[in-house]
Design a protein around this motif. Structure first.
Motif, mmCIF file in Angstrom:
data_model
loop_
_atom_site.group_PDB
_atom_site.id
_atom_site.type_symbol
_atom_site.label_atom_id
_atom_site.label_comp_id
_atom_site.label_asym_id
_atom_site.label_seq_id
_atom_site.Cartn_x
_atom_site.Cartn_y
_atom_site.Cartn_z
ATOM 1 N N GLU A 1 -1.446 0.374 3.135
ATOM 2 C CA GLU A 1 -2.081 0.623 4.432
ATOM 3 C C GLU A 1 -3.421 -0.104 4.520
ATOM 4 O OE1 GLU A 1 -0.738 2.091 7.008
ATOM 5 O OE2 GLU A 1 1.104 2.344 5.820
ATOM 6 N N LEU B 1 5.204 -1.022 -3.889
ATOM 7 C CA LEU B 1 5.656 0.283 -3.409
ATOM 8 C C LEU B 1 7.152 0.459 -3.651
ATOM 9 C CD1 LEU B 1 5.227 2.940 -1.928
ATOM 10 C CD2 LEU B 1 5.533 1.704 0.238
ATOM 11 N N ILE C 1 1.156 3.433 -1.407
ATOM 12 C CA ILE C 1 1.176 3.580 0.056
ATOM 13 C C ILE C 1 -0.230 3.376 0.615
ATOM 14 C CG2 ILE C 1 1.501 5.245 1.928
ATOM 15 C CD1 ILE C 1 3.847 6.403 0.374
#
Length: 351
Positions: A138, A203, A134
């Motif tokens: 980002e 992910l 994650i």
């Protein structure tokens, strides 16, 4: 002469009358004999009919046959063999959480396997991996947005200087420099865009890995599928449970019965609803009663052995399920799988 003639006439008349009387008597005697003869035949026919009618109306009663069989105590409803799902190549029992004859509720833990520690570790690792992915996603998104902003700026510069060059207000070198910067930032933006897609895939993979490890972790502790009772435990801590080996049997003990093994020579004398008396060797006070609720038509090999070795030589039997009465069923809950003796009452005793 006339007198003699008259005498002859009288004598002739008497003879004729006498003859007629004899014929009448003979006729009477013959008719009487015929009547007696016919009456005798009629009586004989009626007697024969009565005898035949008596035979036809007679209801033959079945023989007073009492069938004996061996059997074992078990529920009349389901018996579920609990196995460990083979999601690992090798598994051993780590701990048992129940005992034989223990009542259980749906969701109660029954046993765990040694793979539990490994599955918990893998689950934690995959969860940490998700957090890492994650963060990387980002970061990639931030880079992509930054490169997009820079790309959009130099694209505007390139268009402006290209316009000015066409108007003669800017040189070719200035326009080419802005185009080079625009092309470079465009490539950087596309690379960052691909990086975002790659991190999204990573992910998703980490999330799938986490769910798989979570599922394995959940399966490492086997829980009761329904309310019931533990009848038999086959495996102990440290024992391997590969190849679908049963760990324990659980079932509903509210309705206990007997699974009788009836010799194939006696199965025709067993009917639904037939009464049965149950006893057990070594338990003199055990005297249960029940009735037949199911008769199998599939022949199987005998599994309950008699004390007499000669009676156990490759017997072929039919399974007969007996439901115990309420009092006997309550007592039978404490004798799971115990071998018993069954004496079936004659077929007509149920009527």
């Amino acid at each position: 002469m006339q007198g003699n003639e008259n005498e002859h006439k009288v004598n002739a008349t008497h003879k004729t009358e006498e003859k007629q009387n004899r014929v009448g008597i003979l006729n009477k005697i013959s008719f009487k004999k015929l009547t007696i003869y016919l009456a005798s035949i009629l009586i004989l026919v009626v007697a024969i009919q009565k005898i035949n009618g008596s035979k036809n109306s007679r209801v033959e009663q079945p023989l007073n046959i009492r069938v004996f069989a061996l059997g074992k105590v078990q529920p009349t409803e389901y018996i579920r063999s609990i196995q460990y799902p083979m999601i690992y190549s090798s598994s051993r029992i780590k701990a048992l959480y129940v005992k034989e004859n223990q009542f259980i509720k749906k969701g109660d833990p029954l046993f765990s396997v040694e793979d539990r520690d490994e599955s918990i570790y893998n689950m934690k690792s995959s969860r940490a991996k998700i957090i890492q992915q994650i963060a990387e996603l980002e970061s990639a998104k931030a880079k992509m947005l930054s490169s997009k902003t820079l790309r959009d700026f130099y694209r505007g510069q390139y268009k402006r200087y290209n316009f000015l060059r066409n108007q003669g207000a800017a040189t070719y070198e200035q326009a080419d420099e802005k185009e080079t910067l625009y092309r470079a930032t465009e490539q950087e933006y596309l690379s960052n865009q691909k990086l975002v897609e790659t991190n999204k895939a990573k992910l998703k993979s980490a999330e799938w890995e986490y769910e798989a490890n979570k599922f394995k972790s959940m399966l490492s502790v086997i829980k009761a599928p329904e309310n019931g009772k533990v009848f038999k435990i086959y495996s102990r801590p440290g024992e391997s449970i590969n190849n679908g080996k049963a760990v324990m049997d659980v079932g509903n003990s509210n309705s206990m019965g007997i699974l009788a093994e009836v010799n194939r020579a006696d199965i025709e004398n067993i009917k639904l609803g037939q009464a049965a008396n149950i006893t057990a060797n070594g338990v003199p006070n055990l005297k249960w009663k029940g009735r037949v609720i199911e008769v199998s038509r599939q022949v199987t090999q005998q599994t309950v052995n008699s004390d007499d070795p000669a009676a156990n030589l490759a017997n072929r039997v039919f399974n007969v399920l007996i439901k115990l009465d309420n009092k006997s069923s309550l007592q039978a809950q404490n004798y799971n799988y115990m071998e018993v003796n069954i004496l079936f009452e004659p077929n007509y005793s149920e009527k």
